[in-house]
Design an enzyme around this catalytic site. Structure first.
Site, PDB file in Angstrom:
ATOM      1  N   GLU A 135      -7.592  -0.226  -7.665  1.00  0.00           N
ATOM      2  CA  GLU A 135      -8.594   0.637  -6.729  1.00  0.00           C
ATOM      3  C   GLU A 135      -9.742   0.887  -7.481  1.00  0.00           C
ATOM      4  O   GLU A 135     -10.826   1.105  -6.953  1.00  0.00           O
ATOM      5  CB  GLU A 135      -8.012   1.768  -6.190  1.00  0.00           C
ATOM      6  CG  GLU A 135      -7.225   1.626  -4.856  1.00  0.00           C
ATOM      7  CD  GLU A 135      -6.830   2.967  -4.223  1.00  0.00           C
ATOM      8  OE1 GLU A 135      -7.076   3.955  -4.913  1.00  0.00           O
ATOM      9  OE2 GLU A 135      -6.446   3.015  -2.842  1.00  0.00           O
ATOM     10  N   HIS A 178      13.415 -14.482 -15.492  1.00  0.00           N
ATOM     11  CA  HIS A 178      14.398 -15.221 -14.968  1.00  0.00           C
ATOM     12  C   HIS A 178      13.790 -15.579 -13.784  1.00  0.00           C
ATOM     13  O   HIS A 178      14.439 -16.263 -12.761  1.00  0.00           O
ATOM     14  CB  HIS A 178      15.719 -14.908 -14.850  1.00  0.00           C
ATOM     15  CG  HIS A 178      16.487 -14.620 -16.393  1.00  0.00           C
ATOM     16  ND1 HIS A 178      17.417 -15.775 -16.811  1.00  0.00           N
ATOM     17  CD2 HIS A 178      16.317 -13.723 -17.161  1.00  0.00           C
ATOM     18  CE1 HIS A 178      17.639 -15.192 -17.872  1.00  0.00           C
ATOM     19  NE2 HIS A 178      16.881 -14.197 -18.245  1.00  0.00           N
ATOM     20  N   LYS A 209      -8.089  -0.089   8.162  1.00  0.00           N
ATOM     21  CA  LYS A 209      -7.934   0.816   8.885  1.00  0.00           C
ATOM     22  C   LYS A 209      -8.636   0.697  10.088  1.00  0.00           C
ATOM     23  O   LYS A 209      -8.061   0.930  11.242  1.00  0.00           O
ATOM     24  CB  LYS A 209      -8.423   2.033   8.335  1.00  0.00           C
ATOM     25  CG  LYS A 209      -7.407   2.635   7.079  1.00  0.00           C
ATOM     26  CD  LYS A 209      -7.652   4.147   6.402  1.00  0.00           C
ATOM     27  CE  LYS A 209      -7.463   4.311   5.200  1.00  0.00           C
ATOM     28  NZ  LYS A 209      -7.790   5.294   4.588  1.00  0.00           N
TER      29      LYS A 209
HETATM   30  O1  PA5 Z   1      -6.302   6.516  -4.693  1.00  0.00           O
HETATM   31  C1  PA5 Z   1      -6.666   7.233  -3.105  1.00  0.00           C
HETATM   32  O2  PA5 Z   1      -7.544   7.550  -3.166  1.00  0.00           O
HETATM   33  C2  PA5 Z   1      -5.833   6.635  -1.981  1.00  0.00           C
HETATM   34  O3  PA5 Z   1      -4.765   5.764  -2.605  1.00  0.00           O
HETATM   35  C3  PA5 Z   1      -5.209   7.784  -1.540  1.00  0.00           C
HETATM   36  O4  PA5 Z   1      -4.575   8.427  -2.476  1.00  0.00           O
HETATM   37  C4  PA5 Z   1      -4.186   7.272  -0.256  1.00  0.00           C
HETATM   38  O5  PA5 Z   1      -4.969   6.648   0.629  1.00  0.00           O
HETATM   39  C5  PA5 Z   1      -3.830   8.415   0.503  1.00  0.00           C
HETATM   40  O6  PA5 Z   1      -4.953   9.309   0.767  1.00  0.00           O
HETATM   41  P1  PA5 Z   1      -4.601  11.025   1.487  1.00  0.00           P
HETATM   42  O7  PA5 Z   1      -4.133  11.777   0.235  1.00  0.00           O
HETATM   43  O8  PA5 Z   1      -5.962  11.305   1.857  1.00  0.00           O
HETATM   44  O9  PA5 Z   1      -3.731  10.722   2.716  1.00  0.00           O
END
Ligand code: PA5
Length: 435
Positions: free
Chosen positions: A288, A309, A423
């Site tokens: 990310e 393996h 989303k």
């Molecule tokens: O790193 C990030 O920002 C995302 O992976 C969020 O942690 C994830 O989408 C969960 O978001 P939230 O804590 O707002 O539910």
């Protein structure tokens, strides 16, 4: 104090040491951006000083709540996704017995929800919850993420039926934004204890906030040692200005140097199954943070010797597109020697009296040599052992190196615009108003 070490000797089959050293000015500039907060994403740098800045009153309240919740729980359900669950899961799975679930009642066993929409998973979870005493920790920074919202609605309905509203107020804790979001509103109106995720700490950097600390403490682990490990590693990452003295700068430099030579995939290799969620957390952190603007090393992972393996053939002999980062642990927490057997029907008497770690270490050495010969560069990270303290070091090391590496790559490591795309499509298909 012993600290995590980086060894690049087995990466030099692919990259010259000079090419790594040449990146020193860039990684130092990136380190300075993280310390001074003067580059893109600087509103999400709260994690940099977090190990030093954790509020003592908050920690005392958290420990008191944990004790109260532990007394009521055989199981705790942690509801969250991505950065709101992977950090806690990585630490808990690294420290707990692989067979902890068989020993319900010893200390609360943490199970997870909100990280999947698989219907069978929730059917199975509700069956379990029918038969155990449980508490719930619901975590969402935005408070509006669909997967944990759906999961919490399901778990909350089950809890209210099983325990009644008043008892639920004593069994549910929410971790979310200080002021906004649906989860904030639910917790306020329902009267659940609440913990705050600081505005300036993004999800994937939040393991040392209540997001990680509460579930980890709930599972019975020492969060003070975890924080101390992170604090010691923070000092190393912030104060040292050479590649040799600063593991985060070295790791960021070597992986960027290798990437610039055209290698696009990094496999985190661990030698113990209980570190597989560490790899999942690392994949989110680096994927990310760096995978944007058409750039970034793709993070992947294997466990040895298990995956030798399966994936071993590809790594040895398939497309030459990967580097490996091998996480090695010097000392195991258990000692299991290979028993003697006079008849030697299995022909493994040459292993007699060796411990499994000695055998596993030889497998790791053999793997490094084989993969090197196959043209794969291998960076080694070594920690003395796996406990709360060294996991704290590992967390801060990877976080700091990620920030340095992302800036060196030329991206903002602290946003994640790409995760919104699916989303919008999902909301449209589900008929959410406005989509
Ligand atoms: O790193 C990030 O920002 C995302 O992976 C969020 O942690 C994830 O989408 C969960 O978001 P939230 O804590 O707002 O539910």
């Amino acid at each position: 104090m012993d600290a995590l070490k980086v060894n690049i000797n087995h990466a030099l089959n692919c990259i010259e040491k000079d090419a790594i050293d040449a990146l020193l000015p860039e990684v130092l500039a990136a380190q300075k951006h993280l310390i001074d907060g003067d580059a893109a994403g600087n509103d999400f740098l709260g994690w940099v000083d977090l190990p030093e800045n954790l509020d003592k009153d908050m920690l005392a309240r958290l420990k008191a709540d944990v004790k109260r919740l532990q007394d009521k729980s055989q199981v705790m359900v942690v509801v969250g996704i991505g950065g709101s669950y992977l950090g806690a899961r990585m630490v808990i799975e690294a420290l707990q017995s692989e067979f902890a679930a068989m020993n319900l009642g010893n200390k609360p066993f943490v199970v997870y929800a909100g990280h999947t929409l698989g219907e069978d998973y929730y059917g199975q979870l509700l069956n379990l919850l029918d038969h155990v005493d449980y508490t719930t920790c619901v975590i969402s920074k935005s408070g509006t993420t669909t997967e944990p919202a759906v999961a919490f609605r399901i778990v909350k309905a089950h809890m209210e039926k099983k325990y009644g509203h008043e008892e639920c107020q004593k069994r549910i804790v929410a971790i979310t934004d200080a002021k906004r979001g649906a989860l904030h509103d639910i917790a306020t109106q329902e009267g659940y204890p609440m913990y705050v995720i600081p505005d300036n700490v993004g999800g994937r950097f939040s393991v040392l906030t209540p997001v990680g600390l509460l579930p980890i403490a709930m599972a019975g682990y020492d969060i003070d040692r975890l924080i101390q490990g992170a604090r010691d590693m923070r000092r190393i990452c912030i104060e040292n200005k050479t590649l040799e003295s600063n593991p985060a700068l070295m790791y960021a430099a070597v992986r960027n140097a290798i990437y610039r030579k055209g290698i696009k995939v990094e496999m985190l290799v661990s030698c113990q199954l209980n570190l597989r969620y560490l790899a999942e957390w690392w994949k989110q952190l680096y994927g990310e943070s760096e995978g944007k603007n058409g750039k970034g090393i793709m993070p992947h992972s294997i466990t040895i010797t298990t995956d030798l393996h399966s994936m071993g053939q590809y790594v040895q002999d398939g497309e030459r597109l990967m580097m490996e980062t091998m996480l090695r642990v010097s000392k195991p927490n258990s000692t299991v020697p290979v028993p003697t057997d006079e008849r030697n029907l299995d022909s493994i008497n040459y292993l007699t009296c060796k411990t499994l770690t000695q055998i596993n270490d030889c497998a790791a050495e053999g793997t490094i040599a084989a993969h090197n010969a196959g043209g794969v560069p291998v960076v080694e990270l070594t920690v003395p052992m796996i406990d709360e303290y060294y996991i704290g070091q590992i967390i801060y090391f990877f976080e700091f190196a990620c920030g340095v590496s992302g800036y060196t790559l030329g991206v903002n490591p602290f946003d994640q615009p790409g995760v919104e795309a699916y989303k919008k499509n999902m909301f449209h298909l589900l008929g959410k108003p406005g989509f």
